[in-house]
Design an enzyme around this catalytic site. Structure first.
Site, PDB file in Angstrom:
ATOM      1  N   GLU A 249      -4.740  94.936  15.050  1.00 46.12           N
ATOM      2  CA  GLU A 249      -5.443  94.382  16.209  1.00 46.12           C
ATOM      3  C   GLU A 249      -4.637  94.646  17.476  1.00 46.12           C
ATOM      4  O   GLU A 249      -3.406  94.700  17.452  1.00 46.12           O
ATOM      5  CB  GLU A 249      -5.665  92.884  16.006  1.00 46.12           C
ATOM      6  CG  GLU A 249      -6.654  92.630  14.872  1.00 46.12           C
ATOM      7  CD  GLU A 249      -6.861  91.161  14.526  1.00 46.12           C
ATOM      8  OE1 GLU A 249      -7.951  90.847  14.029  1.00 46.12           O
ATOM      9  OE2 GLU A 249      -5.962  90.336  14.746  1.00 46.12           O
TER      10      GLU A 249
ATOM     11  N   CYS B 132      -1.684  94.213  24.760  1.00 44.20           N
ATOM     12  CA  CYS B 132      -0.774  93.724  23.720  1.00 44.20           C
ATOM     13  C   CYS B 132      -1.048  94.554  22.478  1.00 44.20           C
ATOM     14  O   CYS B 132      -2.154  94.540  21.946  1.00 44.20           O
ATOM     15  CB  CYS B 132      -1.053  92.237  23.475  1.00 44.20           C
ATOM     16  SG  CYS B 132      -0.102  91.570  22.099  1.00 44.20           S
TER      17      CYS B 132
ATOM     18  N   CYS C 102       3.294  92.487   8.600  1.00 47.16           N
ATOM     19  CA  CYS C 102       4.663  92.240   9.052  1.00 47.16           C
ATOM     20  C   CYS C 102       5.498  91.772   7.873  1.00 47.16           C
ATOM     21  O   CYS C 102       4.990  91.117   6.965  1.00 47.16           O
ATOM     22  CB  CYS C 102       4.673  91.167  10.149  1.00 47.16           C
ATOM     23  SG  CYS C 102       6.276  91.000  10.950  1.00 47.16           S
TER      24      CYS C 102
ATOM     25  N   CYS D  19       8.004  84.828   9.515  1.00 43.11           N
ATOM     26  CA  CYS D  19       8.188  83.677  10.402  1.00 43.11           C
ATOM     27  C   CYS D  19       7.148  82.631   9.974  1.00 43.11           C
ATOM     28  O   CYS D  19       5.967  82.946   9.818  1.00 43.11           O
ATOM     29  CB  CYS D  19       7.973  84.080  11.859  1.00 43.11           C
ATOM     30  SG  CYS D  19       9.171  85.286  12.433  1.00 43.11           S
TER      31      CYS D  19
ATOM     32  N   CYS E 284       3.698  81.985  11.985  1.00 43.34           N
ATOM     33  CA  CYS E 284       2.930  83.128  12.509  1.00 43.34           C
ATOM     34  C   CYS E 284       1.889  83.608  11.500  1.00 43.34           C
ATOM     35  O   CYS E 284       2.203  83.815  10.329  1.00 43.34           O
ATOM     36  CB  CYS E 284       3.883  84.271  12.848  1.00 43.34           C
ATOM     37  SG  CYS E 284       3.032  85.720  13.511  1.00 43.34           S
TER      38      CYS E 284
ATOM     39  N   GLY F 211       3.493  93.051  13.786  1.00 46.18           N
ATOM     40  CA  GLY F 211       4.652  93.818  13.343  1.00 46.18           C
ATOM     41  C   GLY F 211       5.879  93.642  14.207  1.00 46.18           C
ATOM     42  O   GLY F 211       5.843  93.000  15.256  1.00 46.18           O
ATOM     43  N   GLU F 212       6.969  94.227  13.729  1.00 44.81           N
ATOM     44  CA  GLU F 212       8.249  94.126  14.427  1.00 44.81           C
ATOM     45  C   GLU F 212       8.610  95.512  14.967  1.00 44.81           C
ATOM     46  O   GLU F 212       8.973  96.413  14.192  1.00 44.81           O
ATOM     47  CB  GLU F 212       9.309  93.603  13.438  1.00 44.81           C
ATOM     48  CG  GLU F 212      10.739  93.714  13.914  1.00 44.81           C
ATOM     49  CD  GLU F 212      11.008  93.086  15.284  1.00 44.81           C
ATOM     50  OE1 GLU F 212      10.520  91.967  15.554  1.00 44.81           O
ATOM     51  OE2 GLU F 212      11.701  93.729  16.090  1.00 44.81           O
TER      52      GLU F 212
ATOM     53  N   SER G 173       8.964  93.164  22.380  1.00 41.31           N
ATOM     54  CA  SER G 173       9.326  91.836  21.886  1.00 41.31           C
ATOM     55  C   SER G 173       9.846  91.949  20.467  1.00 41.31           C
ATOM     56  O   SER G 173       9.246  92.610  19.624  1.00 41.31           O
ATOM     57  CB  SER G 173       8.101  90.926  21.919  1.00 41.31           C
ATOM     58  OG  SER G 173       8.426  89.654  21.414  1.00 41.31           O
TER      59      SER G 173
ATOM     60  N   SER H 161      11.990  86.612  20.499  1.00 33.38           N
ATOM     61  CA  SER H 161      11.325  85.411  20.000  1.00 33.38           C
ATOM     62  C   SER H 161      12.402  84.504  19.436  1.00 33.38           C
ATOM     63  O   SER H 161      12.847  84.680  18.306  1.00 33.38           O
ATOM     64  CB  SER H 161      10.308  85.805  18.923  1.00 33.38           C
ATOM     65  OG  SER H 161       9.377  86.701  19.490  1.00 33.38           O
ATOM     66  N   LEU H 162      12.830  83.563  20.249  1.00 34.49           N
ATOM     67  CA  LEU H 162      14.014  82.780  19.877  1.00 34.49           C
ATOM     68  C   LEU H 162      13.630  81.518  19.095  1.00 34.49           C
ATOM     69  O   LEU H 162      14.073  81.307  17.981  1.00 34.49           O
ATOM     70  CB  LEU H 162      14.798  82.421  21.145  1.00 34.49           C
ATOM     71  CG  LEU H 162      16.167  81.801  20.887  1.00 34.49           C
ATOM     72  CD1 LEU H 162      17.137  82.809  20.295  1.00 34.49           C
ATOM     73  CD2 LEU H 162      16.737  81.206  22.171  1.00 34.49           C
ATOM     74  N   HIS H 163      12.895  80.650  19.704  1.00 39.19           N
ATOM     75  CA  HIS H 163      12.374  79.419  19.087  1.00 39.19           C
ATOM     76  C   HIS H 163      13.407  78.375  18.685  1.00 39.19           C
ATOM     77  O   HIS H 163      13.046  77.220  18.455  1.00 39.19           O
ATOM     78  CB  HIS H 163      11.443  79.713  17.904  1.00 39.19           C
ATOM     79  CG  HIS H 163      10.317  80.646  18.231  1.00 39.19           C
ATOM     80  ND1 HIS H 163       9.447  80.419  19.280  1.00 39.19           N
ATOM     81  CD2 HIS H 163       9.928  81.831  17.674  1.00 39.19           C
ATOM     82  CE1 HIS H 163       8.568  81.413  19.327  1.00 39.19           C
ATOM     83  NE2 HIS H 163       8.853  82.279  18.391  1.00 39.19           N
TER      84      HIS H 163
ATOM     85  N   ASN I 106      -0.083  78.046  18.852  1.00 37.67           N
ATOM     86  CA  ASN I 106      -1.452  78.248  18.393  1.00 37.67           C
ATOM     87  C   ASN I 106      -1.488  77.917  16.916  1.00 37.67           C
ATOM     88  O   ASN I 106      -0.940  78.661  16.103  1.00 37.67           O
ATOM     89  CB  ASN I 106      -1.870  79.696  18.639  1.00 37.67           C
ATOM     90  CG  ASN I 106      -1.754  80.033  20.107  1.00 37.67           C
ATOM     91  OD1 ASN I 106      -2.332  79.358  20.953  1.00 37.67           O
ATOM     92  ND2 ASN I 106      -0.951  81.041  20.423  1.00 37.67           N
TER      93      ASN I 106
ATOM     94  N   CYS J 137      -0.967  84.593  20.835  1.00 42.78           N
ATOM     95  CA  CYS J 137       0.301  84.841  20.144  1.00 42.78           C
ATOM     96  C   CYS J 137       0.279  84.269  18.739  1.00 42.78           C
ATOM     97  O   CYS J 137      -0.057  83.101  18.541  1.00 42.78           O
ATOM     98  CB  CYS J 137       1.456  84.137  20.848  1.00 42.78           C
ATOM     99  SG  CYS J 137       1.854  84.768  22.433  1.00 42.78           S
TER     100      CYS J 137
HETATM  101  N1  SAH Z   1       7.784  90.725  15.838  1.00 38.14           N
HETATM  102  C1  SAH Z   1       7.892  90.673  17.272  1.00 38.14           C
HETATM  103  C2  SAH Z   1       6.585  90.978  17.957  1.00 38.14           C
HETATM  104  C3  SAH Z   1       5.513  89.916  17.763  1.00 38.14           C
HETATM  105  S1  SAH Z   1       5.327  89.078  19.259  1.00 38.14           S
HETATM  106  C4  SAH Z   1       8.425  89.311  17.692  1.00 38.14           C
HETATM  107  O1  SAH Z   1       8.536  88.442  16.852  1.00 38.14           O
HETATM  108  O2  SAH Z   1       8.793  89.152  18.857  1.00 38.14           O
HETATM  109  C5  SAH Z   1       4.405  87.688  18.827  1.00 38.14           C
HETATM  110  C6  SAH Z   1       4.955  86.467  19.527  1.00 38.14           C
HETATM  111  O3  SAH Z   1       4.163  85.316  19.182  1.00 38.14           O
HETATM  112  C7  SAH Z   1       6.366  86.146  19.096  1.00 38.14           C
HETATM  113  O4  SAH Z   1       7.081  85.660  20.197  1.00 38.14           O
HETATM  114  C8  SAH Z   1       6.140  85.041  18.078  1.00 38.14           C
HETATM  115  O5  SAH Z   1       7.282  84.265  17.866  1.00 38.14           O
HETATM  116  C9  SAH Z   1       5.009  84.287  18.705  1.00 38.14           C
HETATM  117  N2  SAH Z   1       4.230  83.487  17.761  1.00 38.14           N
HETATM  118  C10 SAH Z   1       4.063  83.706  16.435  1.00 38.14           C
HETATM  119  N3  SAH Z   1       3.263  82.788  15.911  1.00 38.14           N
HETATM  120  C11 SAH Z   1       2.887  81.963  16.922  1.00 38.14           C
HETATM  121  C12 SAH Z   1       2.021  80.839  17.017  1.00 38.14           C
HETATM  122  N4  SAH Z   1       1.389  80.391  15.955  1.00 38.14           N
HETATM  123  N5  SAH Z   1       1.862  80.252  18.227  1.00 38.14           N
HETATM  124  C13 SAH Z   1       2.484  80.745  19.319  1.00 38.14           C
HETATM  125  N6  SAH Z   1       3.307  81.813  19.288  1.00 38.14           N
HETATM  126  C14 SAH Z   1       3.513  82.413  18.103  1.00 38.14           C
END
Ligand code: SAH
Length: 358
Positions: free
Chosen positions: A91, A104, A111, A115, A118, A162-163, A194, A217-219, A293, A336
């Site tokens: 997508e 995007c 992937c 995570c 996700c 994907g990464e 990203s 994507s730190l979190h 989300n 996201c």
């Molecule tokens: N693999 C790469 C590219 C994906 S970017 C990465 O992780 O950065 C997708 C972004 O959405 C990332 O920042 C991820 O952490 C974030 N994400 C994943 N699941 C999410 C969710 N349920 N709600 C909000 N952000 C989310």
């Protein structure tokens, strides 16, 4: 299936053209047709002799991705189900705002990173996308920007499925074709890659320095928390990641963006905030506090607004730009973390078995 002519590097294309008894300048002409004029058929290459076009068509083809389904969100966001040469589907999303139109795009089918929060993580990683498959997503969205909005595509984010740093060479090649004057000619500063934070590859990217921006994507800035929600952190911890990001900044002088979701009872404590503040004191960074989300897991719930505000205030107190970002395209699962081939076209056999998921 004949190979895609675009899979040849410039050198290889030139060798091939020479092997047909043609002059090297033909290779340059062909490159322009392929990457700048986005030609889909050799017959469109009107400045090549017909005999040459026919010879090439015997050996190669041009596999353009096919947008099988388009969904439009109430907020204008467009999600594409993109069919690849072998029938697999990824997508990509067009996100319109007042000032920008952002594409995007996906870099892998599924992937491998798992995570926990996700939706894409629920899809098995099937394969890497080719450079041209990544590139084609941009071309398709550029067309949609013109068609539906009468505007130019301004930005690109590698934030789809994907990464990107685990498909490094194809991602780099796609960036080269997007930015090259023989390609789409877009500015690298308008491209953001990203990553989940693969330290070794961040350093490689810093060395290659294609001029793009980097988002991580730190979190969480606490190992124990981050390892629980992002398994990659178990082998690639915050110390290693921070060191790689320092290297990135030293080499590129480009400030990192941290993507950060705040969840209730996961990372909404004062000590979580303090850890991020400490990290941002060490590294020049900007923080996007992104909306969660929900993807149907009761363990993850967006934190109370005042806790997200607490993050923002603490970061601003030390002079760090922190923005609270609302999601776009949620109603069509285009936001996201929601890209999971849920629509009919894309469903395929990509979903892992239930036990695999969470
Ligand atoms: N693999 C790469 C590219 C994906 S970017 C990465 O992780 O950065 C997708 C972004 O959405 C990332 O920042 C991820 O952490 C974030 N994400 C994943 N699941 C999410 C969710 N349920 N709600 C909000 N952000 C989310």
């Amino acid at each position: 299936m004949k190979p895609d002519l675009r899979s040849l590097s410039r050198d290889k294309l030139e060798q091939y053209i020479l092997s047909l008894g043609e002059k090297p300048f033909r290779a340059r002409q062909i490159e322009t047709w392929l990457w700048q004029k986005n030609c889909t058929d050799f017959d469109q290459m009107s400045d090549l002799p017909k005999s040459l076009r026919q010879k090439i068509a015997e050996d190669y083809s041009i596999h353009i991705i096919q947008v099988d389904q388009i969904q439009r969100s109430a907020d204008g966001t467009i999600k594409n189900a993109v069919r690849l040469r072998d029938g697999l589907v990824v997508e990509s999303v067009l996100i319109p705002t007042d000032r920008r139109i952002t594409a995007c795009i996906s870099s892998q089918v599924g992937c491998s990173l798992d995570c926990r929060f996700c939706a894409t993580a629920r899809l098995k990683r099937m394969r890497n996308l080719d450079a041209q498959e990544i590139f084609d997503q941009v071309v398709a969205i550029r067309e949609q920007a013109r068609l539906y909005f009468d505007r130019q595509l301004t930005n690109i984010v590698y934030m789809g499925m994907g990464e990107p740093l685990l498909n490094y060479s194809n991602v780099i090649r796609s960036i080269e074709k997007i930015t090259s004057s023989d390609g789409l000619g877009m500015s690298a500063r308008r491209i953001t890659l990203s990553t989940v934070g693969i330290a070794k590859m961040i350093k490689t990217l810093a060395d290659d320095n294609p001029g793009v921006r980097l988002a991580v994507s730190l979190h969480s800035a606490i190992d124990e928390v981050r390892s629980r929600i992002m398994p990659i952190n178990q082998s690639n911890d915050l110390c290693t990641l921070t060191e790689a990001l320092e290297y990135w900044y030293a080499r590129t002088k480009s400030r990192i963006t941290f993507e950060y979701v705040v969840w209730k009872n996961i990372n909404d404590r004062d000590e979580d905030i303090r850890a991020l503040v400490k990290l941002c004191k060490r590294l020049p960074a900007k923080v996007n506090l992104i909306e969660y989300n929900a993807i149907g897991d009761p363990n993850f719930e967006q934190a109370e607004p005042h806790r997200i505000e607490a993050y923002k205030n603490a970061l601003e107190d030390i002079g760090v730009i922190a923005k609270i970002r609302r999601s776009r395209g949620k109603d069509i699962d285009a936001a996201c973390g929601q890209l999971a081939n849920k629509n009919d076209v894309a469903f395929e056999t990509l979903q892992k078995s239930k036990t695999d998921s969470f």
